[in-house]
Each structure stands twice: as structure tokens, then as C-alpha cells.
Design a protein around this motif. Structure first.
Motif, PDB file in Angstrom:
ATOM      1  N   ALA A 312       0.832  -1.210   0.000  1.00 52.93           N
ATOM      2  CA  ALA A 312       0.000   0.000   0.000  1.00 52.93           C
ATOM      3  C   ALA A 312       0.863   1.255   0.000  1.00 52.93           C
ATOM      4  O   ALA A 312       1.901   1.301   0.667  1.00 52.93           O
ATOM      5  CB  ALA A 312      -0.929   0.012   1.215  1.00 52.93           C
ATOM      6  N   GLN A 313       0.423   2.262  -0.741  1.00 43.03           N
ATOM      7  CA  GLN A 313       1.099   3.559  -0.792  1.00 43.03           C
ATOM      8  C   GLN A 313       0.036   4.635  -0.638  1.00 43.03           C
ATOM      9  O   GLN A 313      -0.530   5.121  -1.614  1.00 43.03           O
ATOM     10  CB  GLN A 313       1.818   3.718  -2.132  1.00 43.03           C
ATOM     11  CG  GLN A 313       2.839   4.840  -2.179  1.00 43.03           C
ATOM     12  CD  GLN A 313       4.146   4.441  -1.542  1.00 43.03           C
ATOM     13  OE1 GLN A 313       4.692   3.384  -1.817  1.00 43.03           O
ATOM     14  NE2 GLN A 313       4.661   5.288  -0.671  1.00 43.03           N
ATOM     15  N   PRO A 314      -0.285   5.025   0.632  1.00 40.27           N
ATOM     16  CA  PRO A 314      -1.399   5.952   0.862  1.00 40.27           C
ATOM     17  C   PRO A 314      -0.992   7.431   0.834  1.00 40.27           C
ATOM     18  O   PRO A 314      -1.589   8.257   1.508  1.00 40.27           O
ATOM     19  CB  PRO A 314      -1.853   5.545   2.276  1.00 40.27           C
ATOM     20  CG  PRO A 314      -0.573   5.146   2.963  1.00 40.27           C
ATOM     21  CD  PRO A 314       0.294   4.514   1.901  1.00 40.27           C
ATOM     22  N   SER A 315       0.005   7.775   0.032  1.00 40.68           N
ATOM     23  CA  SER A 315       0.641   9.092   0.080  1.00 40.68           C
ATOM     24  C   SER A 315      -0.273  10.253  -0.289  1.00 40.68           C
ATOM     25  O   SER A 315      -1.212  10.101  -1.077  1.00 40.68           O
ATOM     26  CB  SER A 315       1.846   9.107  -0.853  1.00 40.68           C
ATOM     27  OG  SER A 315       2.759   8.071  -0.553  1.00 40.68           O
ATOM     28  N   ARG A 316       0.058  11.410   0.262  1.00 41.94           N
ATOM     29  CA  ARG A 316      -0.621  12.656  -0.126  1.00 41.94           C
ATOM     30  C   ARG A 316      -0.168  13.104  -1.512  1.00 41.94           C
ATOM     31  O   ARG A 316      -0.942  13.646  -2.289  1.00 41.94           O
ATOM     32  CB  ARG A 316      -0.313  13.761   0.891  1.00 41.94           C
ATOM     33  CG  ARG A 316      -1.046  13.596   2.223  1.00 41.94           C
ATOM     34  CD  ARG A 316      -0.653  14.673   3.226  1.00 41.94           C
ATOM     35  NE  ARG A 316      -1.600  14.732   4.319  1.00 41.94           N
ATOM     36  CZ  ARG A 316      -1.595  13.920   5.366  1.00 41.94           C
ATOM     37  NH1 ARG A 316      -0.659  12.971   5.466  1.00 41.94           N
ATOM     38  NH2 ARG A 316      -2.505  14.034   6.315  1.00 41.94           N
ATOM     39  N   GLY A 352      -3.714  -2.854 -10.246  1.00 35.75           N
ATOM     40  CA  GLY A 352      -3.912  -2.655  -8.820  1.00 35.75           C
ATOM     41  C   GLY A 352      -5.020  -1.649  -8.586  1.00 35.75           C
ATOM     42  O   GLY A 352      -5.562  -1.062  -9.537  1.00 35.75           O
ATOM     43  N   LEU A 353      -5.340  -1.423  -7.320  1.00 34.16           N
ATOM     44  CA  LEU A 353      -6.460  -0.556  -6.964  1.00 34.16           C
ATOM     45  C   LEU A 353      -5.958   0.843  -6.629  1.00 34.16           C
ATOM     46  O   LEU A 353      -5.019   1.008  -5.842  1.00 34.16           O
ATOM     47  CB  LEU A 353      -7.208  -1.138  -5.767  1.00 34.16           C
ATOM     48  CG  LEU A 353      -8.505  -0.440  -5.352  1.00 34.16           C
ATOM     49  CD1 LEU A 353      -9.530  -0.479  -6.476  1.00 34.16           C
ATOM     50  CD2 LEU A 353      -9.079  -1.097  -4.096  1.00 34.16           C
ATOM     51  N   ILE A 354      -6.589   1.849  -7.216  1.00 32.15           N
ATOM     52  CA  ILE A 354      -6.263   3.248  -6.939  1.00 32.15           C
ATOM     53  C   ILE A 354      -7.401   3.841  -6.121  1.00 32.15           C
ATOM     54  O   ILE A 354      -8.562   3.792  -6.535  1.00 32.15           O
ATOM     55  CB  ILE A 354      -6.081   4.042  -8.246  1.00 32.15           C
ATOM     56  CG1 ILE A 354      -4.981   3.410  -9.101  1.00 32.15           C
ATOM     57  CG2 ILE A 354      -5.748   5.503  -7.939  1.00 32.15           C
ATOM     58  CD1 ILE A 354      -4.884   3.998 -10.501  1.00 32.15           C
ATOM     59  N   CYS A 355      -7.067   4.380  -4.947  1.00 30.83           N
ATOM     60  CA  CYS A 355      -8.095   4.934  -4.057  1.00 30.83           C
ATOM     61  C   CYS A 355      -7.943   6.447  -3.950  1.00 30.83           C
ATOM     62  O   CYS A 355      -6.911   7.011  -4.312  1.00 30.83           O
ATOM     63  CB  CYS A 355      -8.006   4.291  -2.675  1.00 30.83           C
ATOM     64  SG  CYS A 355      -6.506   4.696  -1.743  1.00 30.83           S
ATOM     65  N   GLU A 360     -10.515   8.026   4.327  1.00 25.93           N
ATOM     66  CA  GLU A 360     -11.702   7.342   3.816  1.00 25.93           C
ATOM     67  C   GLU A 360     -11.350   6.507   2.586  1.00 25.93           C
ATOM     68  O   GLU A 360     -11.766   5.342   2.465  1.00 25.93           O
ATOM     69  CB  GLU A 360     -12.792   8.359   3.463  1.00 25.93           C
ATOM     70  CG  GLU A 360     -14.057   7.747   2.882  1.00 25.93           C
ATOM     71  CD  GLU A 360     -14.823   6.868   3.868  1.00 25.93           C
ATOM     72  OE1 GLU A 360     -15.588   5.995   3.401  1.00 25.93           O
ATOM     73  OE2 GLU A 360     -14.648   7.042   5.089  1.00 25.93           O
ATOM     74  N   GLY A 361     -10.598   7.094   1.671  1.00 22.29           N
ATOM     75  CA  GLY A 361     -10.201   6.357   0.479  1.00 22.29           C
ATOM     76  C   GLY A 361      -9.332   5.152   0.814  1.00 22.29           C
ATOM     77  O   GLY A 361      -9.505   4.070   0.228  1.00 22.29           O
ATOM     78  N   THR A 362      -8.410   5.320   1.760  1.00 25.41           N
ATOM     79  CA  THR A 362      -7.547   4.212   2.176  1.00 25.41           C
ATOM     80  C   THR A 362      -8.371   3.093   2.796  1.00 25.41           C
ATOM     81  O   THR A 362      -8.171   1.913   2.489  1.00 25.41           O
ATOM     82  CB  THR A 362      -6.492   4.713   3.178  1.00 25.41           C
ATOM     83  OG1 THR A 362      -5.754   5.801   2.598  1.00 25.41           O
ATOM     84  CG2 THR A 362      -5.520   3.604   3.552  1.00 25.41           C
ATOM     85  N   TYR A 363      -9.308   3.469   3.649  1.00 21.99           N
ATOM     86  CA  TYR A 363     -10.189   2.484   4.288  1.00 21.99           C
ATOM     87  C   TYR A 363     -11.010   1.727   3.248  1.00 21.99           C
ATOM     88  O   TYR A 363     -11.059   0.490   3.245  1.00 21.99           O
ATOM     89  CB  TYR A 363     -11.101   3.186   5.289  1.00 21.99           C
ATOM     90  CG  TYR A 363     -12.318   2.383   5.683  1.00 21.99           C
ATOM     91  CD1 TYR A 363     -12.205   1.309   6.575  1.00 21.99           C
ATOM     92  CD2 TYR A 363     -13.577   2.684   5.158  1.00 21.99           C
ATOM     93  CE1 TYR A 363     -13.326   0.560   6.928  1.00 21.99           C
ATOM     94  CE2 TYR A 363     -14.691   1.954   5.505  1.00 21.99           C
ATOM     95  CZ  TYR A 363     -14.563   0.889   6.389  1.00 21.99           C
ATOM     96  OH  TYR A 363     -15.670   0.145   6.717  1.00 21.99           O
TER      97      TYR A 363
END
Length: 403
Positions: A312-316, A352-355, A360-363
Motif C-alpha cells: 500500500a502507498q497511501p501518500s498525499r 492494482g487498486l487506486i483509491c 476514507e479512500g484508504t479504508y
């Protein structure tokens, strides 16, 4: 035919994305044609021993601390390196300090101008080269232009120039003095050209060099998870900082834990002490300290990457993170936020999945992958069909060096 002399300007060989990218780049250089020096601000870092033996590593004689300073250390570094040697420097600093106080929204612009002002006090680097490459980004570009004697100068851009905003009036004249500006993705290339059309003719899009054989080999040698956890292991590789969105990870973990999902999120990377402490405190406040595992730094992260369930890469914001490319090579299920190059990296969601960026998007993204193993299997099957080797990209830099 005599070899051409090439100087690469860097900062350290710490365990980070730029350094990993450079290792693959360095491993692909034709040393029959090029004699390569690597000038580092600090001759240190876990990756130092992994450099090819053909590269001669040089450390800056003085003021290397200027390249590794942080917001917290900046005052002390400038005081010790400049002001103590010449107290009159205080008067040169004063206008910048006043401007940062009066115009806090422009603080990052002013701070970079102050950094360039201090850098210009450094000695010119001794030696003459056929070409120089500022591989570590903006600070190394400023230094290369002002302090390096080379017939050809090439800058490397690993990040989205437009975000966070940068001082065009400072950057543009430096970019114009470069013979080439390498951008590592189509989206970064487009962003730079839109912001600074005057340098569009200098831009060359060149993917980070990937060596699948080397990565798969290292994945069989590296350390891996030592706990006996049997749930879903999520891994992120990257420095602990606000940019990387680890607070989003904590918020997502909190909700998923309450909903009964067996999940742990592991982070491979260092960071400033205050940032690490803040992340630990947030995890404690959200009651997920048992679900968030800080692994620190390692020379070889690929064993962990091979054995995780989700990368996972939940970066800003990001340029084009190398760890995502490596996760693709190892066929991992991938979740990334919608940073600039996200669609490009995951082929518009085919790989892969882009959120959405945020907790909220990460969840929602993680929940989707946890609830639908068939989607994960589909991504992995598609990844296995692809060839991610791209050593041929080196031809673009050779063309720049030779033209």
C-alpha cells in the motif's frame, strides 16, 4: 577511445526511493565507455556497499550537512557551518528570516532561496567532467549548476514539480542552464512542461531503471516478518513523514479493527524522531498500536515485500515511487492513492487498486481488497503477464550524454 568522465551529484546512500533507483541506474551503466564519480554530501547510508565497484565515491569536503538538514536542524547547521566562521552572515540571513515571519504562506519558497544562498558560499568542486548528472533532484541541481565544471549538465526530476508548489522564479533559470531535464513519468513530464513551457525542449521522459532479475534474487535473501501473525499483512516502504499518509493508514486500521478484520500494517522506513513519535502516539490514541508495526530501515527490503499480502502507498503526493514498481515486479496486490502518476503506474487500474487520497479512500480501498480476494487474484494474474524490465531506457541517457 578514451572513456568519458561522468560525475553524479548525490546526497547520501540511505535506504530511500531515489537511492534505490540510482542503484539500478548505476548497475546498468556501460563502464567500458564511462568513468563514473559519485559525489555525495555525506558518504554514508545502508546502500553504500551495494554500489558497483567501478564507481569512485567522493565526499564533499565541507558543508555536506547543508544537504541533509531538516526544518528542525536548519538553524544549527547554518550557525555551525557559516555564522561561526563569519558573523557577518547573520546580516545576510536577516531578510530571509523576516520574510518567513511576515509571509508564512511563502515560507517554503523563502527557505529554499535561503538554502541556495548558503550553498553558493561552498567552494567550487575541483575537477572537470564531460558530463554531470544531478540525480538526487533540486538541491543537487542547484549545486551542479553553480559549483561543478562539466561540458554537459543533466538534472533529474523524481517528483511532481507542480505539487507542492515551487518557486518558478528560482527554479526556471536553473532548469534553463541544464542541457537536459530527465522526468521519470509521463505525468511528471507533462506537469513540468505545463508549469515551465520555456524548458519543454530540454525535457526527456525516462522511466526509473528496473532490474527484475536483481529484485527477485534479493527477495530470496532478505529478512522477512518474524511475528507469527496469520492475518493480512499490509506493507508500505517509505520514510515516516506527512507526505506518505501514514495517518491515513492509522485511521483505516482503526475502522477495520473495529469491524473485526485480522490485519497488520507494517512500515519499512526511518524518519525524524518527532515524526516517528507522533505516528506512534496517533496509533495509541486510535488503539491500533498492536496493528501498526514499525520495522525501521533495512538494506534489503525485498524479503518483506515478497511475503506481504498487500503493498500500500497511501501518500498525499508522489512522483513515481520506486517501491510500487518493485511490488509490481514481485506480483503483489497493490493499493495506492490517486497521486499524480498513479494511473500511469497501475495502467489505469489494470494492475492494482487506486483509491482517493485520505483516510476514507484508504479504508474503502483496503476493505475492497479484503472482501474480494478474487479481485486480488485478478490483479496478480495480470502482473504475472507483464515484463517490467526496462534497461533499454538507458539509451535515452546515452543519447543525452552523447548528443
Amino acid at each position: 577511445m578514451a572513456k568519458k568522465k561522468l560525475l553524479v551529484v548525490g546526497i547520501t546512500m540511505n535506504c530511500a526511493g531515489t537511492e534505490k533507483s540510482f542503484l539500478s541506474f548505476a548497475d546498468s551503466i556501460d563502464y567500458d565507455k564511462y568513468e563514473v564519480d559519485l559525489l555525495l554530501a555525506k558518504k554514508e547510508g545502508l546502500f553504500l556497499d551495494l554500489l558497483p565497484p567501478q564507481i569512485r565515491v567522493i565526499e564533499m569536503d565541507a558543508y555536506g550537512d547543508l544537504f541533509t538538514l531538516t526544518g528542525r536542524s536548519a538553524a544549527a547547521v547554518i550557525r555551525e557551518n557559516f555564522c561561526k566562521k563569519n558573523p557577518l552572515v547573520y546580516f545576510e540571513l536577516l531578510p530571509y528570516v523576516i520574510k518567513m515571519i511576515l509571509f508564512p504562506k511563502q515560507k517554503s519558497f523563502t527557505a529554499m532561496r535561503l538554502w541556495v544562498k548558503m550553498m553558493q558560499k561552498m567552494e567550487v568542486f575541483q575537477g572537470a567532467y564531460d558530463a554531470a548528472i544531478a540525480y538526487w533532484g533540486d538541491k543537487t541541481m542547484f549545486y551542479m549548476i553553480d559549483k561543478v565544471n562539466a561540458s554537459k549538465k543533466i538534472a533529474w526530476l523524481h517528483f511532481d514539480y507542480a505539487f507542492p508548489p515551487r518557486d518558478d522564479a528560482l527554479y526556471e533559470p536553473y532548469f534553463k542552464q541544464c542541457d537536459g531535464v530527465v522526468t521519470v513519468s509521463e505525468s511528471i513530464d507533462k506537469s513540468l512542461k505545463e508549469k515551465l513551457p520555456s524548458i519543454a525542449d530540454r525535457c526527456v521522459m525516462m522511466e526509473n531503471i528496473q532490474n527484475p532479475r536483481l529484485i527477485r534474487s534479493l527477495a530470496e535473501q532478505g529478512d522477512t516478518f518474524q511475528d507469527d501473525f496469520t492475518g493480512t499483512r499490509v506493507l508500505t516502504i517509505g520514510r515516516i513523514s506527512e507526505q506518505k499518509g501514514y495517518d491515513f493508514a492509522v485511521e483505516a486500521l482503526s475502522r477495520l479493527k473495529k469491524e473485526g478484520y485480522p490485519i497488520r500494517w507494517y512500515i519499512l522506513g526511518g524518519g525524524e524522531e518527532r515524526d516517528v513519535a507522533a505516528l506512534k502516539q496517533l496509533a495509541a490514541d486510535k488503539e491500533v498500536s498492536d496493528c501498526l508495526v514499525l520495522l525501521g530501515v533495512t538494506q534489503n527490503p525485498y524479503g518483506y515485500l515478497k511475503d506481504c499480502d498487500i503493498y500500500a502507498q497511501p501518500s498525499r503526493h508522489e512522483g513515481k515511487p520506486i517501491s510500487v514498481e518493485e511490488a509490481k515486479i514481485l506480483g503483489k496486490t497493490i493499493l495506492i492513492s490517486s497521486y499524480l502518476s498513479a494511473a500511469e503506474q497501475l495502467d489505469k487500474g489494470e494492475l492494482g487498486l487506486i483509491c482517493e487520497i485520505g483516510s476514507e479512500g484508504t479504508y474503502q480501498g483496503l476493505k475492497t481488497l479484503l472482501d474480494h480476494p478474487e479481485i486480488c487474484a485478478q490483479y496478480q494474474a495480470e502482473l504475472m503477464k507483464r515484463d517490467f524490465g526496462n534497461v533499454h531506457e538507458m539509451n535515452k541517457i546515452y543519447k543525452l550524454l552523447e548528443s
